[in-house]
Enzyme design. Sequence first.
Site, PDB file in Angstrom:
ATOM      1  N   GLU A 140     -11.294   3.627   5.886  1.00  0.00           N
ATOM      2  CA  GLU A 140     -10.234   4.516   6.382  1.00  0.00           C
ATOM      3  C   GLU A 140     -10.958   5.626   7.147  1.00  0.00           C
ATOM      4  OE1 GLU A 140      -8.102   6.618   3.269  1.00  0.00           O
ATOM      5  OE2 GLU A 140      -6.505   7.305   4.621  1.00  0.00           O
ATOM      6  N   HIS A 195       1.228   4.724  -2.521  1.00  0.00           N
ATOM      7  CA  HIS A 195       0.868   5.521  -3.709  1.00  0.00           C
ATOM      8  C   HIS A 195       2.175   6.124  -4.195  1.00  0.00           C
ATOM      9  CE1 HIS A 195      -3.457   5.350  -2.630  1.00  0.00           C
ATOM     10  NE2 HIS A 195      -2.947   5.231  -1.414  1.00  0.00           N
ATOM     11  N   ASP A 241       1.763   3.996   2.761  1.00  0.00           N
ATOM     12  CA  ASP A 241       0.720   4.814   2.122  1.00  0.00           C
ATOM     13  C   ASP A 241       1.329   5.941   1.279  1.00  0.00           C
ATOM     14  OD1 ASP A 241      -1.889   5.409   1.439  1.00  0.00           O
ATOM     15  OD2 ASP A 241      -2.460   6.228   3.389  1.00  0.00           O
ATOM     16  N   ASP A 242       1.710   7.046   1.929  1.00  0.00           N
ATOM     17  CA  ASP A 242       2.296   8.199   1.238  1.00  0.00           C
ATOM     18  C   ASP A 242       3.499   8.670   2.056  1.00  0.00           C
ATOM     19  OD1 ASP A 242       0.135   8.817  -0.896  1.00  0.00           O
ATOM     20  OD2 ASP A 242      -0.978   8.557   0.968  1.00  0.00           O
ATOM     21  N   HIS A 299       0.864  -1.189   0.000  1.00  0.00           N
ATOM     22  CA  HIS A 299       0.000   0.000   0.000  1.00  0.00           C
ATOM     23  C   HIS A 299       0.897   1.235   0.000  1.00  0.00           C
ATOM     24  CE1 HIS A 299      -3.824   2.087   1.797  1.00  0.00           C
ATOM     25  NE2 HIS A 299      -3.150   2.913   1.003  1.00  0.00           N
ATOM     26  N   HIS A 305      -9.603   1.043  -1.374  1.00  0.00           N
ATOM     27  CA  HIS A 305      -9.562   1.701  -0.074  1.00  0.00           C
ATOM     28  C   HIS A 305     -10.982   1.658   0.508  1.00  0.00           C
ATOM     29  CE1 HIS A 305      -5.731   3.189  -1.416  1.00  0.00           C
ATOM     30  NE2 HIS A 305      -5.589   4.047  -0.425  1.00  0.00           N
TER      31      HIS A 305
HETATM   32  N1  ADE Z   1      -4.488   8.720  -2.183  1.00  0.00           N
HETATM   33  C1  ADE Z   1      -3.252   8.747  -1.670  1.00  0.00           C
HETATM   34  N2  ADE Z   1      -3.278   8.370  -0.378  1.00  0.00           N
HETATM   35  C2  ADE Z   1      -4.566   8.077  -0.073  1.00  0.00           C
HETATM   36  C3  ADE Z   1      -5.237   7.629   1.097  1.00  0.00           C
HETATM   37  N3  ADE Z   1      -4.592   7.395   2.243  1.00  0.00           N
HETATM   38  N4  ADE Z   1      -6.559   7.470   1.044  1.00  0.00           N
HETATM   39  C4  ADE Z   1      -7.229   7.707  -0.074  1.00  0.00           C
HETATM   40  N5  ADE Z   1      -6.652   8.124  -1.206  1.00  0.00           N
HETATM   41  C5  ADE Z   1      -5.331   8.308  -1.203  1.00  0.00           C
HETATM   42 ZN    ZN Z   2      -3.748   4.738   0.395  1.00  0.00          ZN
END
Ligand code: ADE
Ligand code: ZN
Length: 340
Positions: free
Chosen positions: A201, A20, A279-280, A18, A198
Amino acid sequence: MNDALRHTLQQMPKAELHIHIEGSLEPELIFALARRNNVALAFESVDALRAAYAFTDLQSFLDIYYAGASVLLTEQDFYDMTRAYLLRAQQDQVRHTELFFDPQTHTARGVPMEFVINGIWRALQDAQQEWGMTGALILCFLRHLSEDDAFDTLELALPLRDKFIGVGLDSSELGHPPEKFARVFAKCRQLGLHLVAHAGEEGPPAYITSALDVLKVERIDHGVRCLEDAALTARLAHERIPLTVCPLSNLKLRVVDQLANHNLLQLLDAGLVVTVNSDDPAYFGGYMNDNFIATFEALPLTREHARVLARNSFDAAFLDGATRHKYLAEVDTFFDGQPA
Ligand code: ADE
Ligand code: ZN
């Protein structure tokens, strides 16, 4: 945490499922690409950009994340971004990674689909050749856009079908339930693509249920709100549906107020196939090992949990049998060969 456990977390072989790839763009690279491509940014400096990373919820992050991605124009830009992430992941002993990418963020700005996919793909190929790291791409549809837009995006990507293994669903969750994408996911299923989404969340457990029942996904990204529904939790455990959990993301986007209150251990205790992911990472203060270390510092997690999480990451990955077996054996050798 003691040094031995920290060392275990850092050195154990793992998969990231996971991430991006646009969320791995560090501020320095955003500014370098902005200069290279003559793209104007709304921020004066790297420090000013970093100072804006004070998020209050998912949307406040997404607004900055899409602005950051606006510097990506050429195939080389996508290559350079992906290469930087893979180098970093390799340091964290990531052996296999499944990368999400958001093509609509780029095609809407006139960037050709082939630049996006080929740039990311070429970096994965190089990592495989140079380090034996394996990887794959998962194309994400932006759920704040229409299903027709998702269909158009799929059509643009289909000439490159051999370069992505699946599709996902990301962006603003609340108000955009999985049902909105029922038809395009059905089409992707017919095409033999892997399916993830997703869900849970910020959105309610009902979104997890409809991701399973309507979209027929194989994994849930995040999914941490499943514990609000006991029957759903039991189902996820029974069907061994993996959750790709992202602890530092949940902290930075205020899904949890502090990591000590994260439900990762409860998810494991409920018998779920939990994985840890970043994630990011450029936006949330950490890559894979930062996520592992921060979570193990905040919760009463043990070396045996580390082993389960490492194994889960390969169990949940879209790997062929032989490759999965090779990685799981590597995890077992690592843990069996190390003093506890
Ligand atoms: N795009 C990038 N990170 C995300 C996240 N945590 N939730 C939804 N969309 C995303
Ligand atoms: Zn994500």
